[in-house]
Scaffold this motif. Structure first.
Motif, PDB file in Angstrom:
ATOM      1  N   ILE A  77     -23.997 -10.353   6.081  1.00  0.00           N
ATOM      2  CA  ILE A  77     -24.511  -9.806   7.349  1.00  0.00           C
ATOM      3  C   ILE A  77     -25.656  -8.812   7.152  1.00  0.00           C
ATOM      4  CG2 ILE A  77     -22.955  -7.812   7.487  1.00  0.00           C
ATOM      5  CD1 ILE A  77     -22.529  -8.491  10.453  1.00  0.00           C
ATOM      6  N   LEU A 126     -13.494  -9.348   0.227  1.00  0.00           N
ATOM      7  CA  LEU A 126     -13.685  -9.232   1.673  1.00  0.00           C
ATOM      8  C   LEU A 126     -14.054  -7.820   2.120  1.00  0.00           C
ATOM      9  CD1 LEU A 126     -10.757 -11.284   3.289  1.00  0.00           C
ATOM     10  CD2 LEU A 126     -13.159 -11.940   3.059  1.00  0.00           C
ATOM     11  N   TYR A 129     -12.341  -4.199   6.676  1.00  0.00           N
ATOM     12  CA  TYR A 129     -12.143  -3.979   8.124  1.00  0.00           C
ATOM     13  C   TYR A 129     -11.971  -5.296   8.868  1.00  0.00           C
ATOM     14  CZ  TYR A 129     -16.990  -5.381   9.224  1.00  0.00           C
ATOM     15  OH  TYR A 129     -18.156  -6.097   9.389  1.00  0.00           O
TER      16      TYR A 129
HETATM   17  N1  SAM Z   1     -19.105  -9.601  -3.065  1.00  0.00           N
HETATM   18  C1  SAM Z   1     -19.633  -8.278  -3.312  1.00  0.00           C
HETATM   19  C2  SAM Z   1     -18.914  -7.651  -4.490  1.00  0.00           C
HETATM   20  O1  SAM Z   1     -17.789  -8.077  -4.765  1.00  0.00           O
HETATM   21  O2  SAM Z   1     -19.467  -6.756  -5.106  1.00  0.00           O
HETATM   22  C3  SAM Z   1     -19.553  -7.373  -2.079  1.00  0.00           C
HETATM   23  C4  SAM Z   1     -18.179  -7.144  -1.488  1.00  0.00           C
HETATM   24  S1  SAM Z   1     -18.137  -5.881  -0.269  1.00  0.00           S
HETATM   25  C5  SAM Z   1     -16.431  -5.427  -0.344  1.00  0.00           C
HETATM   26  C6  SAM Z   1     -18.165  -6.748   1.290  1.00  0.00           C
HETATM   27  C7  SAM Z   1     -19.495  -7.429   1.649  1.00  0.00           C
HETATM   28  O3  SAM Z   1     -19.331  -8.074   2.924  1.00  0.00           O
HETATM   29  C8  SAM Z   1     -20.688  -6.498   1.796  1.00  0.00           C
HETATM   30  O4  SAM Z   1     -21.800  -7.034   1.124  1.00  0.00           O
HETATM   31  C9  SAM Z   1     -20.931  -6.439   3.313  1.00  0.00           C
HETATM   32  O5  SAM Z   1     -22.276  -6.184   3.658  1.00  0.00           O
HETATM   33  C10 SAM Z   1     -20.487  -7.830   3.732  1.00  0.00           C
HETATM   34  N2  SAM Z   1     -20.053  -7.955   5.138  1.00  0.00           N
HETATM   35  C11 SAM Z   1     -19.466  -7.008   5.913  1.00  0.00           C
HETATM   36  N3  SAM Z   1     -19.208  -7.496   7.138  1.00  0.00           N
HETATM   37  C12 SAM Z   1     -19.621  -8.794   7.137  1.00  0.00           C
HETATM   38  C13 SAM Z   1     -19.640  -9.830   8.130  1.00  0.00           C
HETATM   39  N4  SAM Z   1     -19.138  -9.621   9.347  1.00  0.00           N
HETATM   40  N5  SAM Z   1     -20.173 -11.031   7.796  1.00  0.00           N
HETATM   41  C14 SAM Z   1     -20.688 -11.253   6.546  1.00  0.00           C
HETATM   42  N6  SAM Z   1     -20.699 -10.301   5.581  1.00  0.00           N
HETATM   43  C15 SAM Z   1     -20.177  -9.092   5.867  1.00  0.00           C
END
Ligand code: SAM
Length: 287
Positions: A77, A126, A129
């Motif tokens: 996102i 994930l 939230y």
């Molecule tokens: N995969 C990466 C890692 O393991 O280092 C990032 C994990 S981080 C916990 C969660 C990721 O989900 C972030 O990059 C955030 O910007 C993205 N994100 C949050 N809400 C989202 C949504 N509604 N749709 C898609 N991605 C989302």
């Protein structure tokens, strides 16, 4: 790829792009080098498979998945991450990043367009939230997905993998068991992320079986309304929680409970999957 778990490289990369973490988007990026290979391997990333990743961060898990699977489509996102991903994922020809909200993504259409001839699995760290909404959206889509392997908050992992009919279970436990079965794979400490979250984490895997139960659309909708209503007031008896949430009289509910062989004081956490499905089948007759 090694660089992406090197903390000083990651900090420098983020600084160069003026990137600041968004708490609201659940941005805790993995920097423990042992974790991504385990998620990828246990999450079915292998030749012949297409992987959907949710939330790329700086692409650490994305790269690991792409080095094992035929193709990775990652939905992220946060537009601010795109220029970073152009650097970190530049050597991969089999990754497509889609810049949108996963909750506004048509998963069935995505699979049809991107993964023709491939078996499909979901792997992700994930955004916490959105844990339950994302998992329920994936399951309810009935898309041809083999498994969902995701990092979640430890408490969420316990609930997702609980046995239906125990105090640890919740509406999400019933959802998972309706469409498949879940198991906890391993715990992940807070120090494995930057920034460190205030909670512990665990990786779980849901093996999907879309044919496990075959209720009609109407019966399925009622079943989930009943489950949601019952768990939203889980400490109350079913007669109390369901009369307010489903608009049935208590007498109807007592009759249905008796017909299914349950006491009038039964609470939702005492019923297993078959009990719940049978009860919904009785209650719907009173609508
Ligand atoms: N995969 C990466 C890692 O393991 O280092 C990032 C994990 S981080 C916990 C969660 C990721 O989900 C972030 O990059 C955030 O910007 C993205 N994100 C949050 N809400 C989202 C949504 N509604 N749709 C898609 N991605 C989302």
């Amino acid at each position: 790829m090694d660089n992406l778990t090197n903390l000083s490289y990651v900090r420098k990369l983020l600084e160069e792009h003026n990137f600041s973490f968004s708490k609201g988007l659940g941005q805790n990026f993995l920097v423990n080098p042992a974790v991504c290979p385990k998620i990828a391997e246990m999450g079915n990333a292998a030749p012949g498979t297409g992987i959907i990743e949710i939330g790329t961060g700086i692409g650490t898990l994305t790269a690991e998945l792409a080095s094992r699977a035929d193709k990775v489509v990652a939905v992220e996102i946060d537009t601010r991450l795109l220029p970073i991903l152009e650097v970190t994922l530049k050597d991969f020809k089999n990754i497509k990043v889609i810049n949108q909200d996963i909750m506004n993504t048509d998963i069935r259409a995505l699979i049809e367009e991107e993964f023709s001839g491939l078996e499909v699995a979901v792997c992700a760290n994930l955004p916490y939230y959105l844990t339950s909404p994302i998992i329920m959206m994936l399951l309810e889509s009935r898309a041809p997905i083999r498994s969902v392997t995701v990092m979640v908050q430890k408490e969420a992992a316990d609930r997702l993998c609980a046995k239906v009919g125990t105090r640890e279970s919740g509406a999400i436990t019933v959802g998972v068991n309706y469409f498949g079965s879940a198991a906890k794979l391993f715990n992940v400490s807070r120090g494995s992320f930057v920034p460190s979250p205030n909670v512990d984490s665990a990786v779980i895997k849901i093996d999907i079986d879309n044919k496990k139960y075959s209720l009609s659309e109407k019966d399925e909708k009622f079943f989930f309304a009943m489950v949601k209503g019952a768990f939203s007031q889980r400490r109350k008896t079913l007669a109390n929680s369901l009369s307010s949430s489903l608009g049935l009289t208590k007498d109807n509910i007592y009759e249905a409970l008796e017909h299914c062989g349950h006491k009038p004081t039964t609470r939702v956490e005492e019923l297993d999957m078959d009990n719940l499905i049978n009860l919904a089948g009785e209650l719907i007759k009173y609508l």
